[in-house]
Motif scaffolding. Structure first.
Motif: not given
Length: 271
Positions: A36-42, A61-67, A69-72, A95-98
């Motif tokens: 939800s947070l990543s979509i709001v940021i977009s 926030l974008e860097y933290l979320l990217t990290f 989702f990558t780890v996830e 999951d990969l495309l996102s």
């Protein structure tokens, strides 16, 4: 004594792919919040005034979320009993495309907006809140659409032929007029599509009495045929809903299940 390696993977799997335990439920809720947070940021990044004001905060926030989702994603592949099946599954591809857009944005700036694919991952909310009965209804809708595809394809071809004929007819009527907007067949067919679907942009309008009469006919015709696909799908949904229950029960709660059910509507057990 240290736990075996496979058992650690099993525990991680139960947290990331299941929500029966409190840890798995907390993880899923955290994941939904992050999506939800990543979509709001977009959305905020597309508003110049807000993007400039909160530029630093948004980037962090974008860097933290990217990290995150990558780890996830890496963790899901790691703990999955069959990594290949997960990677090639529907959720695995999503999951990969996102996860990839922030990395692709270094080469294709607009690729970052593919992050909105993360909204598809909200489907997991059904598992979190035990809404499996809605998933069964979703399967009914999906099967109904699959059964309707052939009929809808025939209907679409019929409409395509019809708008081509009507557009050609309008071109014959209007093309000889001074300052006509029907300058070619493609434009005329475009007008026929816009008119028949009752969208009515009004960017192209006929000026002759015959053209206006034809336009009124196309509008009324659109109302008579636009509901056909809905009727086709509705008929198939009714057929799916009338499916008689089989002589079977859920292995967990012993509730009756139907032939088309993939999950128990009472407890959510996968059938």
């Amino acid at each position: 004594m240290k736990k075996p390696h496979w058992l650690e993977k099993e525990k991680l799997y139960s947290i990331m792919f299941e929500s029966e335990q409190p840890a798995g439920r907390i993880f899923d809720i955290t994941l939904i919040t992050a999506i939800s947070l990543s979509i709001v940021i977009s959305f905020i990044e597309t508003i110049p005034s807000l993007a400039q004001t909160f530029k630093l905060v948004l980037e962090i926030l974008e860097y933290l979320l990217t990290f995150f989702f990558t780890v996830e994603y890496i963790a899901r592949v790691y703990c999955s009993p069959r990594p290949r099946d997960y990677v090639l599954s529907f959720f695995g591809v999503i999951d990969l495309l996102s996860t990839l857009p922030p990395y692709l944005s270094f080469f294709l700036p607009n690729a970052r907006y593919m992050i909105l694919l993360r909204s598809i991952r909200f489907i997991r909310i059904f598992r979190i809140f035990k809404l499996f009965s809605f998933i069964n209804e979703g399967y009914i809708l999906m099967h109904s659409l699959q059964k309707s595809l052939t009929k809808i394809a025939v209907y679409f071809l019929f409409v395509l032929i019809l708008v081509t004929c009507l557009g050609t007819l309008m071109f014959m009527v209007e093309s000889g007029q001074p300052n006509t907007q029907f300058t070619d067949l493609a434009t005329s067919v475009y007008w026929a599509i816009v008119t028949m679907t009752t969208v009515g942009y009004g960017d192209i309008t006929p000026v002759t009495p015959i053209g206006r009469l034809l336009s009124a006919f196309v509008m009324l015709l659109g109302y008579t045929i636009i509901a056909v696909p809905t009727g086709i799908v509705t008929a198939n949904i009714i057929d799916e809903s009338k499916e008689k229950p089989k002589d079977g029960h859920c292995p967990r709660c012993d509730a009756k299940v139907r032939t088309k059910d993939h999950y128990c509507s009472q407890c959510g057990e996968k059938l």
